[in-house]
Design an enzyme around this catalytic site. Structure first.
Site, mmCIF file in Angstrom:
data_model
loop_
_atom_site.group_PDB
_atom_site.id
_atom_site.type_symbol
_atom_site.label_atom_id
_atom_site.label_comp_id
_atom_site.label_asym_id
_atom_site.label_seq_id
_atom_site.Cartn_x
_atom_site.Cartn_y
_atom_site.Cartn_z
ATOM 1 N N SER A 30 0.862 -1.189 0.000
ATOM 2 C CA SER A 30 0.000 0.000 0.000
ATOM 3 C C SER A 30 0.898 1.239 0.000
ATOM 4 O O SER A 30 2.077 1.150 0.384
ATOM 5 C CB SER A 30 -0.852 0.014 1.280
ATOM 6 O OG SER A 30 -1.449 1.288 1.471
ATOM 7 N N TYR A 90 -1.636 -0.649 10.589
ATOM 8 C CA TYR A 90 -1.727 -0.996 9.166
ATOM 9 C C TYR A 90 -0.433 -0.607 8.450
ATOM 10 O O TYR A 90 0.124 -1.378 7.664
ATOM 11 C CB TYR A 90 -2.933 -0.273 8.564
ATOM 12 C CG TYR A 90 -3.144 -0.509 7.085
ATOM 13 C CD1 TYR A 90 -3.636 -1.732 6.618
ATOM 14 C CD2 TYR A 90 -2.865 0.488 6.153
ATOM 15 C CE1 TYR A 90 -3.843 -1.946 5.255
ATOM 16 C CE2 TYR A 90 -3.077 0.285 4.798
ATOM 17 C CZ TYR A 90 -3.568 -0.929 4.354
ATOM 18 O OH TYR A 90 -3.772 -1.133 3.011
HETATM 19 N N1 LIG Z 1 -9.012 -0.348 -1.284
HETATM 20 C C1 LIG Z 1 -8.039 0.535 -1.170
HETATM 21 O O1 LIG Z 1 -8.257 1.742 -1.326
HETATM 22 C C2 LIG Z 1 -6.634 0.055 -0.860
HETATM 23 C C3 LIG Z 1 -5.582 0.987 -0.861
HETATM 24 C C4 LIG Z 1 -4.281 0.553 -0.635
HETATM 25 C C5 LIG Z 1 -4.029 -0.802 -0.420
HETATM 26 N N2 LIG Z 1 -5.074 -1.681 -0.416
HETATM 27 C C6 LIG Z 1 -4.748 -3.101 -0.205
HETATM 28 O O2 LIG Z 1 -5.311 -3.846 -1.271
HETATM 29 C C7 LIG Z 1 -5.603 -5.181 -0.816
HETATM 30 C C8 LIG Z 1 -6.998 -5.562 -1.240
HETATM 31 O O3 LIG Z 1 -7.892 -4.649 -0.670
HETATM 32 P P1 LIG Z 1 -9.359 -4.421 -1.230
HETATM 33 O O4 LIG Z 1 -9.557 -2.971 -1.218
HETATM 34 O O5 LIG Z 1 -9.558 -5.177 -2.482
HETATM 35 O O6 LIG Z 1 -10.184 -5.077 -0.029
HETATM 36 P P2 LIG Z 1 -11.678 -5.651 0.037
HETATM 37 O O7 LIG Z 1 -12.109 -5.415 1.432
HETATM 38 O O8 LIG Z 1 -12.503 -5.102 -1.090
HETATM 39 O O9 LIG Z 1 -11.470 -7.212 -0.224
HETATM 40 C C9 LIG Z 1 -10.702 -7.988 0.640
HETATM 41 C C10 LIG Z 1 -11.031 -9.466 0.458
HETATM 42 O O10 LIG Z 1 -10.199 -10.209 1.362
HETATM 43 C C11 LIG Z 1 -11.002 -11.180 2.011
HETATM 44 N N3 LIG Z 1 -10.420 -11.525 3.318
HETATM 45 C C12 LIG Z 1 -10.433 -10.772 4.455
HETATM 46 N N4 LIG Z 1 -9.813 -11.439 5.445
HETATM 47 C C13 LIG Z 1 -9.400 -12.619 4.939
HETATM 48 C C14 LIG Z 1 -8.687 -13.725 5.471
HETATM 49 N N5 LIG Z 1 -8.286 -13.769 6.757
HETATM 50 N N6 LIG Z 1 -8.402 -14.773 4.648
HETATM 51 C C15 LIG Z 1 -8.816 -14.765 3.361
HETATM 52 N N7 LIG Z 1 -9.510 -13.754 2.810
HETATM 53 C C16 LIG Z 1 -9.779 -12.686 3.586
HETATM 54 C C17 LIG Z 1 -12.372 -10.550 2.125
HETATM 55 O O11 LIG Z 1 -13.372 -11.539 2.309
HETATM 56 C C18 LIG Z 1 -12.486 -9.801 0.796
HETATM 57 O O12 LIG Z 1 -13.030 -10.630 -0.212
HETATM 58 C C19 LIG Z 1 -5.343 -5.169 0.685
HETATM 59 O O13 LIG Z 1 -4.088 -5.752 0.952
HETATM 60 C C20 LIG Z 1 -5.335 -3.696 1.059
HETATM 61 O O14 LIG Z 1 -4.522 -3.451 2.168
HETATM 62 C C21 LIG Z 1 -6.349 -1.281 -0.616
#
Ligand SMILES: NC(=O)c1ccc[n+]([C@@H]2O[C@H](COP(=O)([O-])OP(=O)(O)OC[C@H]3O[C@@H](n4cnc5c(N)ncnc54)[C@H](O)[C@@H]3O)[C@@H](O)[C@H]2O)c1
Length: 254
Positions: free
Chosen positions: A144, A157
């Site tokens: 991130s 985080y």
């Molecule tokens: N969305 C953003 O703006 C953003 C920004 C920077 C980084 N990220 C990173 O991107 C990645 C994906 O985020 P996203 O936005 O797609 O999240 P999201 O919440 O849309 O999806 C996350 C998925 O992970 C699954 N999950 C949660 N805990 C779990 C576990 N213990 N085992 C298996 N599956 C699990 C959830 O069921 C969900 O389907 C993450 O690592 C997050 O830190 C996101």
């Protein structure tokens, strides 16, 4: 025309929604057979259905990435289902809702570290055990922009994402000779994700603030980050390992 990952086997964690779903769909579009891993059975199965509807091949494996037994079984099922493992996108991460460090609890720390940091280590461990014995592969971890700056009010985080970068670089160095490339992507705000929506719910001004802070003037679609993952896994990135790649519209320029 053949895709850039034609005939490969790809594993994506957290593929039930958000970036993981976009990545799973992109791997399938590029010709990979995809294992969709998620703790959420319903959404994971939905991603599989979307891939099949688009003409691709996919299977769901219910996995909690913070549990070693689950992660070991996830890799075993991938190999048993599709005969190998070429690419992995270790993507699961949960957010820390903004709070002063002094108000954080041990419970929150344990949960975030278990999923966001230990989860990535476990995935690397079992994927590398397989890839090392079978001619290598390519792995991308989701970090991130919080792993490149000090994200305000999200110390736990942020610490985890710096840890993901460290795991990425150590693993890349240790397993390069085994033909395993390990890289990371660092997204900024990705609209439409569960993560972003939950952050918006507690910080309604966040969407506008992101536009102000990002030189390109907008947040991203998860699909734009998924393209970087696909490229890093492809032969086009054959000489790239150990990079921590911002996919952030320029957020970290200043
Ligand atoms: N969305 C953003 O703006 C953003 C920004 C920077 C980084 N990220 C990173 O991107 C990645 C994906 O985020 P996203 O936005 O797609 O999240 P999201 O919440 O849309 O999806 C996350 C998925 O992970 C699954 N999950 C949660 N805990 C779990 C576990 N213990 N085992 C298996 N599956 C699990 C959830 O069921 C969900 O389907 C993450 O690592 C997050 O830190 C996101």
């Amino acid at each position: 025309m053949a895709g850039t990952l034609q005939g490969k086997v790809a594993l994506v964690t957290g593929a039930g929604m958000g970036l993981g779903r976009a990545s799973a769909l992109a791997f399938a579009r590029e010709g990979s057979k995809v294992v969709v891993a998620d703790i959420d059975v319903e959404n994971g199965q939905k991603t599989v259905d979307m891939i099949k509807k688009a003409g691709g091949e996919a299977a769901f494996v219910r996995t909690d990435v913070s549990k070693a037994k689950d992660v070991e079984a996830m890799v075993e099922k991938t190999v048993a289902t599709y005969g190998g493992l070429d690419c992995a996108h270790n993507n699961v991460g949960i957010e820390e809702l903004p709070e002063p460090l002094t108000e954080g609890t041990e419970e929150t720390w344990d949960r975030i570290v278990d999923i966001d940091l230990k989860g990535i280590w476990l995935c690397l461990k079992y994927e590398i055990i397989y890839m090392e014995k079978h001619g290598g592969g390519s792995i991308v971890n989701t970090s991130s922009i919080a792993g490149l700056i000090g994200a305000p009010l999200q110390a736990m985080y942020t610490a985890c994402k710096y840890g993901v970068n460290g795991l990425t670089r150590s693993a890349a160095g240790d397993y390069a000779k085994a033909g395993i490339r390990v890289n990371a992507v660092c997204p900024a705000g990705m609209h439409g994700t569960g993560f972003f929506n939950r952050m918006l719910a507690v910080q309604p001004g966040m969407a506008e603030a992101v536009k102000e802070m990002v030189p390109l003037g907008r947040d991203s679609a998860p699909e734009e980050v998924a393209e970087a993952v696909i490229w890093l896994c492809s032969d086009s990135a054959s000489y790239i390992t150990g990079i921590i790649m911002p996919v952030d519209g320029g957020f970290t320029i200043t």
